[in-house]
Design an enzyme around this catalytic site. Structure first.
Site, PDB file in Angstrom:
ATOM      1  N   HIS A  83     -14.793 -35.504  -6.114  1.00 42.07           N
ATOM      2  CA  HIS A  83     -14.669 -35.588  -7.577  1.00 42.07           C
ATOM      3  C   HIS A  83     -16.012 -35.834  -8.251  1.00 42.07           C
ATOM      4  O   HIS A  83     -16.122 -35.704  -9.478  1.00 42.07           O
ATOM      5  CB  HIS A  83     -13.597 -36.606  -8.001  1.00 42.07           C
ATOM      6  N   ASP A 129     -10.934 -36.364  -0.890  1.00 44.93           N
ATOM      7  CA  ASP A 129     -12.009 -36.568  -1.869  1.00 44.93           C
ATOM      8  C   ASP A 129     -13.333 -36.744  -1.116  1.00 44.93           C
ATOM      9  O   ASP A 129     -13.903 -37.836  -1.070  1.00 44.93           O
ATOM     10  CB  ASP A 129     -11.663 -37.780  -2.745  1.00 44.93           C
ATOM     11  N   ASP A 221     -19.500 -45.913  -9.109  1.00 42.60           N
ATOM     12  CA  ASP A 221     -19.689 -46.222  -7.686  1.00 42.60           C
ATOM     13  C   ASP A 221     -19.105 -45.135  -6.796  1.00 42.60           C
ATOM     14  O   ASP A 221     -19.373 -45.106  -5.592  1.00 42.60           O
ATOM     15  CB  ASP A 221     -19.021 -47.559  -7.330  1.00 42.60           C
TER      16      ASP A 221
END
Ligand code: ARG
Length: 267
Positions: A83, A129, A221
């Site tokens: 992402h 992801d 993060d």
């Protein structure tokens, strides 16, 4: 404009989760909520140095805006979150290594020549992801090994794991100027299932955080490391709010993707 897009993208995971959770918890993720966190760093962490953790890097736009983290797993390969890189052209991404302070010019800025995104990635709550970047040079920073299928012991509930990043210090807050770190215990799969229901997939994900909250990764993060036993075991992916009691952070389970990551390193 690119920075706004990146910022939006890196927050998308949280927004998606907010959309599928009941109305009562949606407000928890809203940007205007009062900041109830006591900690002032990652959420609830302390400053760290890339000399101690040389393999932690950040992703920046060509203008230098930090929007995600990453981990150096080979001299020219960085593991990050899908992402974080979805829709990007390699020429738009910079990898910054050896720079604790975003306002400094320390360390090295590498360009990216190739972006691999897990072919099954759709959105963070479905899983996969994972992304691997190929750099335009070999970095001198030390790399870290990543967990494989032989490392299931590293995922035991209660294992102390380290999170690192330059992201926000509270949900909806501003990003940290400095690299921050904290340790958080891995949760059991059932604890994470209780928090997130069918959005949590134990094959693709692992969760970490204290039951009382207070310490967590947060926006910006993402893509950065979750480390235990000297290995990269997770990739910061998503969560409901940040550091909220009952809602641990969710990380891509690196051991599940070890073969795919190794293939990218070999390619
Ligand atoms: N999606 C966020 C990012 O892109 C990471 C969120 C982590 N959230 C959490 N509660 N641990 O930076």
């Amino acid at each position: 404009m690119a920075e706004t897009l990146h910022r939006l993208r890196s927050w998308l995971g949280v927004l998606l989760v907010a959309m599928v959770l009941p109305a009562a918890s949606v407000s928890v993720a809203s940007a205007d909520q009062p900041d109830g966190e006591v900690g002032t760093q990652i959420v609830g962490g302390t400053r760290a140095s890339t000399s101690t953790y040389p393999w932690v890097v950040y992703l920046a736009t060509s203008s230098g805006f930090q929007y995600c983290g990453g981990t150096l797993v080979a001299p020219n390969k960085v593991v990050t979150a899908a992402h974080c890189t979805e829709g990007d052209s390699p020429s738009a991404v910079r990898v910054v290594a050896g720079r604790d302070d975003k306002n400094s010019t320390a360390g090295t800025v590498a360009k990216v020549t190739k972006i691999w995104i897990h072919p099954s990635y759709q959105d963070v709550t479905i899983g996969n992801d994972v992304s691997v970047l190929t750099l335009d040079r070999n970095l001198s920073q030390r790399t870290i090994p990543f967990a494989t299928s032989a490392d299931s012991a590293l995922y035991a509930a209660g294992t102390s794991s380290r999170i690192l990043g330059w992201g926000t210090t509270s949900s909806g807050g501003s990003a940290s100027r400095y690299l921050l770190t904290a340790t958080v215990p891995l949760t059991s799969n059932s604890t994470c299932k209780t928090a997130y229901g069918t959005d949590f997939n134990a094959t693709h994900m692992v969760c970490a955080g204290y039951s009382q909250g207070g310490t967590d990764t947060c926006q910006g993060d993402s893509g950065g490391p979750l480390v235990a036993g000297g290995k990269l075991i997770g990739i910061t992916s998503w969560g409901e709010g940040c550091a909220d009691a009952g809602y641990p952070g969710v990380y891509s389970r690196v051991s599940t993707y070890a073969t795919a990551i190794q293939q990218q390193i070999n390619s």
